[in-house]
Motif scaffolding. Sequence first.
Motif, PDB file in Angstrom:
ATOM      1  N   GLU A 203       0.759  -1.228  -0.027  1.00  0.00           N
ATOM      2  CA  GLU A 203      -0.190   0.058  -0.019  1.00  0.00           C
ATOM      3  C   GLU A 203       0.893   1.151  -0.139  1.00  0.00           C
ATOM      4  OE1 GLU A 203      -2.899  -0.295   3.243  1.00  0.00           O
ATOM      5  OE2 GLU A 203      -3.499  -2.183   2.381  1.00  0.00           O
ATOM      6  N   GLN A 204       0.198   2.504  -0.138  1.00  0.00           N
ATOM      7  CA  GLN A 204       1.027   3.799  -0.365  1.00  0.00           C
ATOM      8  C   GLN A 204       2.020   3.822   0.995  1.00  0.00           C
ATOM      9  OE1 GLN A 204      -1.156   6.925  -1.394  1.00  0.00           O
ATOM     10  NE2 GLN A 204       0.268   7.746  -2.550  1.00  0.00           N
ATOM     11  N   SER A 205       1.481   3.423   2.255  1.00  0.00           N
ATOM     12  CA  SER A 205       1.971   3.664   3.468  1.00  0.00           C
ATOM     13  C   SER A 205       3.421   2.375   3.561  1.00  0.00           C
ATOM     14  CB  SER A 205       1.152   3.363   4.571  1.00  0.00           C
ATOM     15  OG  SER A 205       0.603   2.017   4.554  1.00  0.00           O
ATOM     16  N   GLY A 206       3.199   1.618   2.739  1.00  0.00           N
ATOM     17  CA  GLY A 206       4.460   0.633   2.810  1.00  0.00           C
ATOM     18  C   GLY A 206       3.928  -0.756   3.281  1.00  0.00           C
ATOM     19  N   LEU A 207       2.836  -0.574   3.821  1.00  0.00           N
ATOM     20  CA  LEU A 207       2.182  -2.017   4.454  1.00  0.00           C
ATOM     21  C   LEU A 207       1.822  -3.012   3.291  1.00  0.00           C
ATOM     22  CD1 LEU A 207       0.617  -3.423   6.704  1.00  0.00           C
ATOM     23  CD2 LEU A 207      -1.509  -2.246   6.056  1.00  0.00           C
ATOM     24  N   ALA A 208       2.344  -3.977   3.334  1.00  0.00           N
ATOM     25  CA  ALA A 208       2.154  -5.219   2.394  1.00  0.00           C
ATOM     26  C   ALA A 208       0.758  -5.569   2.249  1.00  0.00           C
ATOM     27  CB  ALA A 208       2.986  -6.474   2.734  1.00  0.00           C
ATOM     28  N   MET A 209       0.499  -5.540   1.006  1.00  0.00           N
ATOM     29  CA  MET A 209      -1.298  -5.706   0.894  1.00  0.00           C
ATOM     30  C   MET A 209      -1.502  -7.063   1.252  1.00  0.00           C
ATOM     31  SD  MET A 209      -2.179  -3.884  -2.628  1.00  0.00           S
ATOM     32  CE  MET A 209      -2.189  -2.394  -2.666  1.00  0.00           C
ATOM     33  N   SER A 210      -2.480  -7.489   1.923  1.00  0.00           N
ATOM     34  CA  SER A 210      -3.052  -8.594   2.575  1.00  0.00           C
ATOM     35  C   SER A 210      -4.561  -8.610   2.339  1.00  0.00           C
ATOM     36  CB  SER A 210      -2.446  -8.944   3.682  1.00  0.00           C
ATOM     37  OG  SER A 210      -2.860  -9.874   4.523  1.00  0.00           O
ATOM     38  N   SER A 211      -5.310  -9.704   2.252  1.00  0.00           N
ATOM     39  CA  SER A 211      -6.572  -9.801   2.481  1.00  0.00           C
ATOM     40  C   SER A 211      -6.873  -9.437   3.888  1.00  0.00           C
ATOM     41  CB  SER A 211      -7.104 -11.215   2.321  1.00  0.00           C
ATOM     42  OG  SER A 211      -6.793 -11.489   1.088  1.00  0.00           O
ATOM     43  N   ARG A 212      -6.035  -9.824   4.858  1.00  0.00           N
ATOM     44  CA  ARG A 212      -6.353  -9.484   6.360  1.00  0.00           C
ATOM     45  C   ARG A 212      -6.070  -8.140   6.532  1.00  0.00           C
ATOM     46  NH1 ARG A 212      -3.880 -14.630   6.548  1.00  0.00           N
ATOM     47  NH2 ARG A 212      -4.964 -16.139   7.519  1.00  0.00           N
ATOM     48  N   ASN A 213      -5.818  -7.239   5.796  1.00  0.00           N
ATOM     49  CA  ASN A 213      -5.556  -5.677   6.100  1.00  0.00           C
ATOM     50  C   ASN A 213      -7.137  -5.164   6.066  1.00  0.00           C
ATOM     51  OD1 ASN A 213      -3.094  -6.093   5.718  1.00  0.00           O
ATOM     52  ND2 ASN A 213      -2.817  -4.779   4.127  1.00  0.00           N
ATOM     53  N   GLU A 214      -7.942  -5.936   5.354  1.00  0.00           N
ATOM     54  CA  GLU A 214      -9.504  -5.336   5.383  1.00  0.00           C
ATOM     55  C   GLU A 214     -10.111  -5.678   6.725  1.00  0.00           C
ATOM     56  OE1 GLU A 214     -10.631  -3.879   2.817  1.00  0.00           O
ATOM     57  OE2 GLU A 214      -8.546  -4.302   1.828  1.00  0.00           O
ATOM     58  N   LEU A 215      -9.704  -6.386   7.641  1.00  0.00           N
ATOM     59  CA  LEU A 215     -10.066  -6.588   9.092  1.00  0.00           C
ATOM     60  C   LEU A 215      -9.599  -5.748   9.978  1.00  0.00           C
ATOM     61  CD1 LEU A 215      -9.607 -10.609   9.020  1.00  0.00           C
ATOM     62  CD2 LEU A 215     -11.648  -9.295   8.422  1.00  0.00           C
ATOM     63  N   LEU A 216      -8.784  -4.838   9.521  1.00  0.00           N
ATOM     64  CA  LEU A 216      -8.046  -3.771  10.513  1.00  0.00           C
ATOM     65  C   LEU A 216      -9.023  -2.702  10.527  1.00  0.00           C
ATOM     66  CD1 LEU A 216      -4.423  -3.961   9.152  1.00  0.00           C
ATOM     67  CD2 LEU A 216      -5.298  -5.031  11.482  1.00  0.00           C
ATOM     68  N   SER A 217      -9.134  -1.891  11.765  1.00  0.00           N
ATOM     69  CA  SER A 217      -9.885  -0.668  11.934  1.00  0.00           C
ATOM     70  C   SER A 217      -8.884   0.275  11.141  1.00  0.00           C
ATOM     71  CB  SER A 217     -10.083  -0.236  13.304  1.00  0.00           C
ATOM     72  OG  SER A 217      -8.787  -0.038  13.771  1.00  0.00           O
ATOM     73  N   ALA A 218      -9.510   1.470  10.682  1.00  0.00           N
ATOM     74  CA  ALA A 218      -8.611   2.495  10.160  1.00  0.00           C
ATOM     75  C   ALA A 218      -7.441   2.977  10.747  1.00  0.00           C
ATOM     76  CB  ALA A 218      -9.602   3.762  10.004  1.00  0.00           C
ATOM     77  N   GLU A 219      -7.646   3.035  12.343  1.00  0.00           N
ATOM     78  CA  GLU A 219      -6.532   3.355  13.264  1.00  0.00           C
ATOM     79  C   GLU A 219      -5.516   2.332  13.121  1.00  0.00           C
ATOM     80  OE1 GLU A 219      -7.676   3.709  17.028  1.00  0.00           O
ATOM     81  OE2 GLU A 219      -6.546   5.830  17.516  1.00  0.00           O
ATOM     82  N   GLU A 220      -5.823   0.953  13.002  1.00  0.00           N
ATOM     83  CA  GLU A 220      -4.865  -0.008  12.899  1.00  0.00           C
ATOM     84  C   GLU A 220      -4.223   0.085  11.941  1.00  0.00           C
ATOM     85  OE1 GLU A 220      -7.274  -3.434  15.937  1.00  0.00           O
ATOM     86  OE2 GLU A 220      -7.766  -3.157  13.802  1.00  0.00           O
ATOM     87  N   ARG A 221      -4.911   0.041  10.698  1.00  0.00           N
ATOM     88  CA  ARG A 221      -4.415  -0.005   9.436  1.00  0.00           C
ATOM     89  C   ARG A 221      -3.215   1.170   9.318  1.00  0.00           C
ATOM     90  NH1 ARG A 221      -7.637  -2.043   4.498  1.00  0.00           N
ATOM     91  NH2 ARG A 221      -6.297  -1.802   2.707  1.00  0.00           N
ATOM     92  N   THR A 222      -3.414   2.267   9.813  1.00  0.00           N
ATOM     93  CA  THR A 222      -2.235   3.291   9.722  1.00  0.00           C
ATOM     94  C   THR A 222      -1.165   2.935  10.463  1.00  0.00           C
ATOM     95  OG1 THR A 222      -4.140   4.820   9.878  1.00  0.00           O
ATOM     96  CG2 THR A 222      -1.899   5.802   9.975  1.00  0.00           C
ATOM     97  N   ASN A 223      -1.529   2.290  11.671  1.00  0.00           N
ATOM     98  CA  ASN A 223      -0.235   1.895  12.482  1.00  0.00           C
ATOM     99  C   ASN A 223       0.487   0.602  12.127  1.00  0.00           C
ATOM    100  OD1 ASN A 223      -0.077   3.611  15.349  1.00  0.00           O
ATOM    101  ND2 ASN A 223      -2.240   3.798  14.959  1.00  0.00           N
ATOM    102  N   ALA A 224      -0.195  -0.183  11.386  1.00  0.00           N
ATOM    103  CA  ALA A 224       0.517  -1.392  10.842  1.00  0.00           C
ATOM    104  C   ALA A 224       1.509  -0.944   9.919  1.00  0.00           C
ATOM    105  CB  ALA A 224      -0.689  -2.180  10.116  1.00  0.00           C
TER     106      ALA A 224
END
Length: 305
Positions: A203-224
């Motif tokens: 993703e643009q943030s560097g987070l590796a794309m994963s189907s499990r990212n969809e299960l994160l809250s917006a705040e968790e996703r930013t921190n991941a």
Amino acid sequence: MRLDLGLFVYLMINFIYFAPQFLQTSMILVRTVTELKSVLQSSGQAGSAGFVPTMGALHRGHLSLVEKAVDENPLVVVSIFVNPTQFNDPKDLERYPRTLESDLKLLESTGCQVVFAPDVTEIYPEPDTRKFDFGQLDKVMEGKHRPGHFNGVAQVVSKLFEMVQPQKAYFGLKDFQQLAIIKSMVKQLNLPVEIIPCPIVREQSGLAMSSRNELLSAEERTNAATISQTLFKAKELRTEKSVSELEKWVTETINKNPFLKVEYAEIVDDTLLQPVKSWHDHSVKVLCVAVFCGKIRLIDNIVFN
Ligand code: AMP
């Protein structure tokens, strides 16, 4: 409202001419092995397909594999199957996202021709009792922390290979250990399939794309995003620290983020995936991590070369 006769005729001609093109789709969805075999036979490409196995909830990471397969093969089969035998945590299996309709829409734009989305009973008409032996390869990292996971992966991929009979199969480097397991399985079973590794899409943030990212809250996703940012920084720091110091630094840096908890951070060689003790041996080294973000377990890695 009066419809002009000329306009009506014009619209009808357009409808008759264009409707078949709208209705016709070049991508076929099959649900059973019998349907799959018959589609492969009638394509004239049986035995020469490119194959991308997935568990669905598709994102750009998956699509990059499919696009590469489409570039390199006359016929591409994508499977969508959430394989129960590779989940060691029943809750993880239950909450795994299932989004077949939107997956099909995404796949249509890639030019892949066949989507195989079977039910569990189609793949496992009887329980699969096979036990694979991967030696040391599955005793570390994911294999150590998810007992039985790679046996389940080998069960499903070997069955899918048997059903699709691909010439080439595409796997992401995101699941670095899985790729090594699949290569080993192909050799053990003498399967005539070429395994093609594909780079990690982020993703643009560097987070590796994963189907499990969809299960994160917006705040968790930013921190991941801290996970990949730490891996990138670790690559720069490797000349300043020993292997064990760097593993410790990675663990501590990620754990400083209150949303994250490292399960493991290990530097291993890229073939047997055994822990590396020093920078001075000649192996290519990979830093692999598994990190919990709330209840969701994420993995990532970076190759040092
Ligand atoms: P999955 O649906 O998670 O089983 O993944 C199916 C395939 O897509 C596997 O070969 C994964 O390694 C690959 N994959 C998943 N995420 C990514 C990503 N971010 N970049 C590249 N490949 C990926």
